[in-house]
Scaffold this motif. Structure first.
Motif, PDB file in Angstrom:
ATOM      1  N   LEU A  40     -35.062  14.590  42.436  1.00  0.00           N
ATOM      2  CA  LEU A  40     -33.691  13.222  42.511  1.00  0.00           C
ATOM      3  C   LEU A  40     -32.739  14.173  43.910  1.00  0.00           C
ATOM      4  O   LEU A  40     -32.562  12.713  44.528  1.00  0.00           O
ATOM      5  CB  LEU A  40     -33.667  12.538  40.807  1.00  0.00           C
ATOM      6  N   LEU A  41     -32.474  14.739  43.954  1.00  0.00           N
ATOM      7  CA  LEU A  41     -31.622  15.079  44.708  1.00  0.00           C
ATOM      8  C   LEU A  41     -32.106  15.757  46.095  1.00  0.00           C
ATOM      9  O   LEU A  41     -31.003  15.679  47.138  1.00  0.00           O
ATOM     10  CB  LEU A  41     -30.919  16.985  44.266  1.00  0.00           C
ATOM     11  N   ASN A  42     -33.456  16.096  46.015  1.00  0.00           N
ATOM     12  CA  ASN A  42     -34.168  15.646  47.396  1.00  0.00           C
ATOM     13  C   ASN A  42     -35.093  14.424  48.165  1.00  0.00           C
ATOM     14  O   ASN A  42     -35.254  14.019  49.102  1.00  0.00           O
ATOM     15  CB  ASN A  42     -34.678  16.685  47.430  1.00  0.00           C
ATOM     16  N   VAL A  43     -35.108  13.201  46.932  1.00  0.00           N
ATOM     17  CA  VAL A  43     -35.838  12.192  47.846  1.00  0.00           C
ATOM     18  C   VAL A  43     -34.314  11.295  48.488  1.00  0.00           C
ATOM     19  O   VAL A  43     -33.808  10.863  47.852  1.00  0.00           O
ATOM     20  CB  VAL A  43     -36.607  11.065  46.479  1.00  0.00           C
ATOM     21  N   ASN A  44     -35.586  10.613  49.725  1.00  0.00           N
ATOM     22  CA  ASN A  44     -34.364   9.994  50.232  1.00  0.00           C
ATOM     23  C   ASN A  44     -34.964   8.381  50.590  1.00  0.00           C
ATOM     24  O   ASN A  44     -35.426   7.664  50.602  1.00  0.00           O
ATOM     25  CB  ASN A  44     -35.211  10.031  51.418  1.00  0.00           C
ATOM     26  N   ARG A  45     -34.116   8.326  48.715  1.00  0.00           N
ATOM     27  CA  ARG A  45     -34.382   6.670  48.148  1.00  0.00           C
ATOM     28  C   ARG A  45     -32.844   6.487  47.354  1.00  0.00           C
ATOM     29  O   ARG A  45     -31.939   7.516  47.628  1.00  0.00           O
ATOM     30  CB  ARG A  45     -35.092   6.199  47.050  1.00  0.00           C
ATOM     31  N   GLY A  46     -32.075   5.327  47.848  1.00  0.00           N
ATOM     32  CA  GLY A  46     -30.767   5.105  47.277  1.00  0.00           C
ATOM     33  C   GLY A  46     -30.618   5.282  46.000  1.00  0.00           C
ATOM     34  O   GLY A  46     -30.068   5.352  45.667  1.00  0.00           O
ATOM     35  N   ALA A  47     -32.256   4.994  44.928  1.00  0.00           N
ATOM     36  CA  ALA A  47     -31.514   5.232  44.128  1.00  0.00           C
ATOM     37  C   ALA A  47     -32.113   6.624  43.329  1.00  0.00           C
ATOM     38  O   ALA A  47     -31.465   6.300  41.895  1.00  0.00           O
ATOM     39  CB  ALA A  47     -32.496   3.376  43.419  1.00  0.00           C
ATOM     40  N   ALA A  48     -31.858   7.173  44.173  1.00  0.00           N
ATOM     41  CA  ALA A  48     -32.455   8.497  43.305  1.00  0.00           C
ATOM     42  C   ALA A  48     -30.897   8.870  42.927  1.00  0.00           C
ATOM     43  O   ALA A  48     -30.753   9.402  42.003  1.00  0.00           O
ATOM     44  CB  ALA A  48     -32.854   9.469  44.618  1.00  0.00           C
ATOM     45  N   ARG A  49     -30.050   8.877  43.609  1.00  0.00           N
ATOM     46  CA  ARG A  49     -28.379   9.296  43.506  1.00  0.00           C
ATOM     47  C   ARG A  49     -28.051   9.310  41.504  1.00  0.00           C
ATOM     48  O   ARG A  49     -27.664   8.808  41.246  1.00  0.00           O
ATOM     49  CB  ARG A  49     -27.131   9.399  44.054  1.00  0.00           C
ATOM     50  N   THR A  50     -28.826   7.419  41.991  1.00  0.00           N
ATOM     51  CA  THR A  50     -27.719   6.775  40.452  1.00  0.00           C
ATOM     52  C   THR A  50     -28.598   6.799  39.242  1.00  0.00           C
ATOM     53  O   THR A  50     -28.060   7.329  38.721  1.00  0.00           O
ATOM     54  CB  THR A  50     -27.805   5.517  40.806  1.00  0.00           C
ATOM     55  N   ILE A  51     -29.736   6.983  39.424  1.00  0.00           N
ATOM     56  CA  ILE A  51     -30.906   7.945  38.638  1.00  0.00           C
ATOM     57  C   ILE A  51     -30.167   8.991  38.362  1.00  0.00           C
ATOM     58  O   ILE A  51     -30.442   9.576  36.855  1.00  0.00           O
ATOM     59  CB  ILE A  51     -32.053   7.374  38.597  1.00  0.00           C
ATOM     60  N   TYR A  52     -30.241  10.158  39.096  1.00  0.00           N
ATOM     61  CA  TYR A  52     -29.721  11.514  39.003  1.00  0.00           C
ATOM     62  C   TYR A  52     -28.562  11.053  37.817  1.00  0.00           C
ATOM     63  O   TYR A  52     -28.787  12.008  36.486  1.00  0.00           O
ATOM     64  CB  TYR A  52     -29.144  12.262  40.005  1.00  0.00           C
ATOM     65  N   LYS A  53     -27.847  10.588  38.049  1.00  0.00           N
ATOM     66  CA  LYS A  53     -26.484   9.965  37.011  1.00  0.00           C
ATOM     67  C   LYS A  53     -26.870   9.969  35.649  1.00  0.00           C
ATOM     68  O   LYS A  53     -26.063  10.633  34.853  1.00  0.00           O
ATOM     69  CB  LYS A  53     -24.957   8.803  37.420  1.00  0.00           C
TER      70      LYS A  53
END
Length: 120
Positions: A40-53
């Motif tokens: 999740l920290l390295n995927v270049n997608r907008g949703a990755a940061r939200t899913i990480y949280k």
């Protein structure tokens, strides 16, 4: 078969279309927690940061509420459902208006502990 103890976290009304969220969720489903966080920290997608949280929230729930071992945690279940859609209009020629649908998501993440060989 022993009952699986789950640590869950939800996030509703996220202003990202569920179709885009599902692309990222498919990458982490079934992975160990540390591996999922790295993805999740390295995927270049907008949703990755939200899913990480959301994953971090489920991890905190597992530690605080259920006294689970962090090293044994893995992503047990994830899904994204549709939330309410914001409807807007784009003006066009001859007095017409074309609809713009701004979709929202409801994200669900569940973590569980992996069973060791001695527990089975």
């Amino acid at each position: 078969m022993a009952e699986v103890k789950l640590s869950k976290a939800y996030l509703t009304l996220v202003r990202i279309a569920p179709r885009k969220v599902r692309l990222v969720l498919d990458l982490v489903r079934g992975k160990d927690l540390k591996e999922a966080e790295a993805i999740l920290l390295n995927v270049n997608r907008g949703a990755a940061r939200t899913i990480y949280k959301v994953v971090e929230s489920a991890k905190a729930n597992a530690i605080h509420n259920y006294n689970m071992d962090v090293d044994k945690l893995y992503v047990y279940e994830t899904y994204a459902n549709e939330g309410p859609t914001l409807k807007r209009m784009q003006p066009h020629a001859k007095g017409q208006g074309f609809p713009i649908l701004k979709r929202t998501s409801k994200i669900y993440v569940a973590l569980a502990e992996r069973a060791t060989e001695s527990e089975e």
